[in-house]
Design a protein around this motif. Structure first.
Motif, PDB file in Angstrom:
ATOM      1  N   SER A 223     -25.714 -22.908  28.266  1.00 46.53           N
ATOM      2  CA  SER A 223     -24.838 -22.014  27.733  1.00 46.53           C
ATOM      3  C   SER A 223     -25.001 -20.589  28.736  1.00 46.53           C
ATOM      4  O   SER A 223     -24.023 -19.762  28.856  1.00 46.53           O
TER       5      SER A 223
ATOM      6  N   ALA B 147     -16.463 -20.334  22.470  1.00 46.63           N
ATOM      7  CA  ALA B 147     -16.317 -21.368  23.565  1.00 46.63           C
ATOM      8  C   ALA B 147     -14.886 -21.884  23.658  1.00 46.63           C
ATOM      9  O   ALA B 147     -14.377 -22.275  24.791  1.00 46.63           O
TER      10      ALA B 147
ATOM     11  N   LEU C  85     -19.857 -28.309  26.660  1.00 43.30           N
ATOM     12  CA  LEU C  85     -20.176 -27.393  25.598  1.00 43.30           C
ATOM     13  C   LEU C  85     -19.645 -27.292  24.279  1.00 43.30           C
ATOM     14  O   LEU C  85     -20.319 -27.547  23.246  1.00 43.30           O
TER      15      LEU C  85
END
Length: 119
Positions: A9, A70, A101
């Motif tokens: 991340s 995200a 992710l």
């Protein structure tokens, strides 16, 4: 696993910043630059915070924020692509990582909720 996702991340946030600062210096480019930098760095920052959660409920709550940020990152990356501003291989890799992710965060939240409900 958490350390791997923290690293991914973080790298994702850096890659989005690199893309964002290369956008055209126009009204649209400046707007998307700010939005993409905010949401992508928020993914990394909030995931780190989730890992420090005081409880499973705090972890689950923070993961909800991570998922939203995200998904917003995906929105802005897809918007760039649709505007013809993100067309190279590097851009495609960043968009792919955003989607991966997001899937990981969603699966983690589902698992954490199941584990919480089984207690």
């Amino acid at each position: 696993m958490k350390e791997i996702i923290k690293k991914r991340s973080n790298v994702f946030a850096h890659n989005c910043v690199k893309l964002a600062v290369e956008l055209p210096k126009s009204r649209l480019g400046n707007h998307i630059e700010g939005q993409l930098i905010r949401c992508s760095t928020s993914v990394a920052a909030n995931y780190r915070a989730a890992c420090l959660g005081q409880s499973k409920r705090a972890f689950i709550s923070k993961l909800g924020i991570v998922i939203e940020e995200a998904d917003e990152s995906i929105f802005w990356l897809e918007f760039l692509r649709d505007e013809g501003l993100g067309t190279d291989t590097y851009f495609a890799q960043v968009l792919k990582e955003a989607k991966e992710l997001t899937s990981i965060f969603i699966a983690s939240r589902i698992t954490a909720l199941k584990n919480l409900n089984q207690q």
